[in-house]
Design a protein around this motif. Structure first.
Motif, short mmCIF file in Angstrom:
data_model
loop_
_atom_site.label_atom_id
_atom_site.label_comp_id
_atom_site.label_asym_id
_atom_site.label_seq_id
_atom_site.Cartn_x
_atom_site.Cartn_y
_atom_site.Cartn_z
N GLY A 147 32.24 54.99 -7.12
CA GLY A 147 33.41 55.38 -7.55
C GLY A 147 33.46 56.33 -8.98
N ASP A 148 34.13 55.68 -10.03
CA ASP A 148 33.96 56.37 -11.15
C ASP A 148 32.62 56.01 -12.01
OD1 ASP A 148 36.33 57.68 -10.83
OD2 ASP A 148 37.68 56.30 -11.71
N ASP A 149 32.00 54.86 -11.64
CA ASP A 149 30.79 54.39 -12.45
C ASP A 149 29.56 54.95 -11.57
OD1 ASP A 149 32.68 52.77 -13.74
OD2 ASP A 149 32.43 50.96 -12.77
N LEU A 150 28.72 54.74 -12.37
CA LEU A 150 27.14 54.98 -11.70
C LEU A 150 26.36 53.88 -11.92
CD1 LEU A 150 26.70 58.15 -14.07
CD2 LEU A 150 26.76 58.21 -11.58
N ALA A 151 25.07 53.79 -10.94
CA ALA A 151 24.23 52.88 -10.94
C ALA A 151 22.83 53.39 -10.54
CB ALA A 151 24.61 51.88 -9.88
N PHE A 152 21.95 52.57 -11.37
CA PHE A 152 20.57 53.01 -11.21
C PHE A 152 20.00 52.16 -10.42
CE2 PHE A 152 20.18 50.91 -15.23
CZ PHE A 152 19.14 50.25 -15.04
N LEU A 153 18.67 52.64 -9.47
CA LEU A 153 18.11 51.60 -8.65
C LEU A 153 16.96 51.03 -9.65
CD1 LEU A 153 17.03 50.70 -6.02
CD2 LEU A 153 15.52 52.38 -5.80
N ALA A 154 16.95 49.47 -9.67
CA ALA A 154 15.99 48.78 -10.61
C ALA A 154 14.58 49.27 -10.35
CB ALA A 154 16.09 47.44 -10.63
N PRO A 155 13.65 49.84 -11.34
CA PRO A 155 12.39 50.18 -11.07
C PRO A 155 11.34 49.05 -11.17
CG PRO A 155 13.03 50.51 -13.49
CD PRO A 155 14.20 50.07 -12.84
N PRO A 156 10.29 49.11 -10.64
CA PRO A 156 9.64 47.97 -10.41
C PRO A 156 9.04 47.36 -11.54
CG PRO A 156 8.75 50.07 -8.91
CD PRO A 156 9.75 50.43 -9.81
N LEU A 157 8.68 46.06 -11.51
CA LEU A 157 8.44 45.30 -12.79
C LEU A 157 6.84 45.67 -12.97
CD1 LEU A 157 9.91 41.94 -12.59
CD2 LEU A 157 10.72 43.87 -14.04
N LEU A 158 6.62 45.97 -14.21
CA LEU A 158 5.25 46.47 -14.78
C LEU A 158 4.56 45.06 -15.21
CD1 LEU A 158 5.80 49.40 -17.05
CD2 LEU A 158 5.42 49.31 -14.55
N ALA A 209 11.30 30.62 -18.75
CA ALA A 209 10.86 31.84 -19.47
C ALA A 209 10.15 32.80 -18.48
CB ALA A 209 10.05 31.42 -20.73
N GLN A 210 10.19 34.06 -18.56
CA GLN A 210 9.69 34.94 -17.74
C GLN A 210 9.30 36.32 -18.22
OE1 GLN A 210 8.89 34.59 -14.07
NE2 GLN A 210 8.87 32.71 -14.53
N TRP A 211 8.48 36.98 -17.96
CA TRP A 211 8.09 38.31 -18.27
C TRP A 211 9.00 39.29 -17.16
CZ3 TRP A 211 6.36 40.19 -22.42
CH2 TRP A 211 5.44 39.43 -23.28
N VAL A 212 9.88 40.19 -17.75
CA VAL A 212 10.59 40.97 -16.83
C VAL A 212 10.44 42.46 -17.35
CG1 VAL A 212 12.21 39.26 -15.98
CG2 VAL A 212 12.73 40.74 -17.81
N ASP A 213 9.29 42.70 -17.73
CA ASP A 213 8.97 44.35 -18.15
C ASP A 213 8.88 45.21 -17.29
OD1 ASP A 213 8.01 46.15 -19.63
OD2 ASP A 213 6.00 45.38 -20.00
N ASN A 214 9.92 46.22 -17.30
CA ASN A 214 9.93 47.14 -16.44
C ASN A 214 9.57 48.55 -17.44
OD1 ASN A 214 12.47 47.43 -17.73
ND2 ASN A 214 13.57 46.86 -15.83
N GLY A 215 9.30 48.47 -18.54
CA GLY A 215 9.03 49.68 -19.37
C GLY A 215 9.36 49.66 -20.68
#
Length: 280
Positions: free
Chosen positions: A113-124, A151-157
């Motif tokens: 619609g009027d918004d945008l969305a990005f595809l989540a990149p893979p986790l590094l 607690a988790q690492w969710v590092d995608n950059g």
């Protein structure tokens, strides 16, 4: 000095001043790394982006993303904010989706619609966080023992590690000791309670980046992209949900998460607040 077209936008909000601001500089190919970093430091925003000609023929544009301290290979609100600004400035994508080139490679962006969305990149980096580091973060956030449920690492950059708490009120009450968190990018999340919390979101999130010019981020796409991959893989969230972020800063960020097949999309609104030219 040269002049550059410039926009400052507010991401993850339909209302100006309620999301996460981003500075966008167009036609920045002639700027040096040092000049980009200096301008990003000067804006004192969580991120500043520079739009350049793509190197990959599949991309519509290339973007470099700077905090006040460093360049990032990827970040979420700069991705959506830059795309919004590029489209508003007359950018025409080569295909149905917009393809952004950045440090992590090509990122797909689509209109909703009027918004945008990005595809989540893979986790590094993913998986549990070392117990000693969890304890350091617990003390830095002033949390009592036993309040961290995971607690988790969710590092995608962007380097994110995330703590999960049981109660939204615990997230909102946090008063970090940034000296103890220095050098870390820490996200904290808790589910909202429909019976108690009068809010149009399923989760409350806060994001802390000690040492940065903006030590708390009001609405964070990269963090929520990483968190979504964790939550959805463990069955801890529905396939479509909304995150609230920025309330303690006087903001009202809303991040929309949607899983479609194996893909996770992170979306929201962006509004332009400032546009003109700047001299660098």
């Amino acid at each position: 000095m040269s002049q550059f077209d410039f926009k400052q936008v507010d991401v993850f909000s339909r209302r100006p001043l309620k999301g996460n601001p981003l500075a966008v500089v167009f036609g920045a190919d002639e700027l040096s790394d040092e000049r980009m970093a200096a301008f990003a430091s000067w804006t004192n925003l969580s991120e500043t982006t520079f739009v350049l000609e793509p190197r990959d023929p599949r991309a519509d544009y290339r973007v470099r993303i700077f905090t006040t301290l460093q360049e990032l290979p990827f970040a979420g609100h700069p991705t959506l904010g830059t795309c919004h600004a590029w489209l508003e400035a007359g950018g025409i994508p080569k295909g149905e989706e917009i393809i952004q080139e950045c440090g992590v490679g090509l990122v797909r962006i689509r209109r909703q619609g009027d918004d945008l969305a990005f595809l989540a990149p893979p986790l590094l980096r993913s998986g549990p966080v070392d117990a000693d580091l969890v304890e350091r973060v617990r003390l830095g956030l002033g949390l009592e023992e036993g309040t961290i449920t995971d607690a988790q690492w969710v590092d995608n950059g962007a380097g994110w590690l995330v703590l999960m708490l049981a109660d939204r009120a615990q997230v909102l009450a946090l008063e970090p000791d940034y000296a103890q968190l220095r050098g870390l990018a820490v996200g904290v999340i808790a589910p909202c309670c429909p019976e108690r919390d009068d809010i149009d979101a399923q989760f409350e999130v806060r994001a802390f980046i000690s040492g940065d010019g903006a030590p708390e981020d009001p609405a964070t796409g990269s963090l929520n992209a990483g968190v979504a991959q964790w939550l959805l893989s463990k069955g801890l969230a529905p396939s479509s949900y909304v995150v609230s972020q920025g309330l303690t800063m006087g903001r009202a960020g809303r991040i929309h998460v949607e899983q479609i097949g194996d893909e996770i999309w992170i979306g929201g609104s962006t509004v332009t607040c400032i546009e003109g030219t700047l001299s660098l």
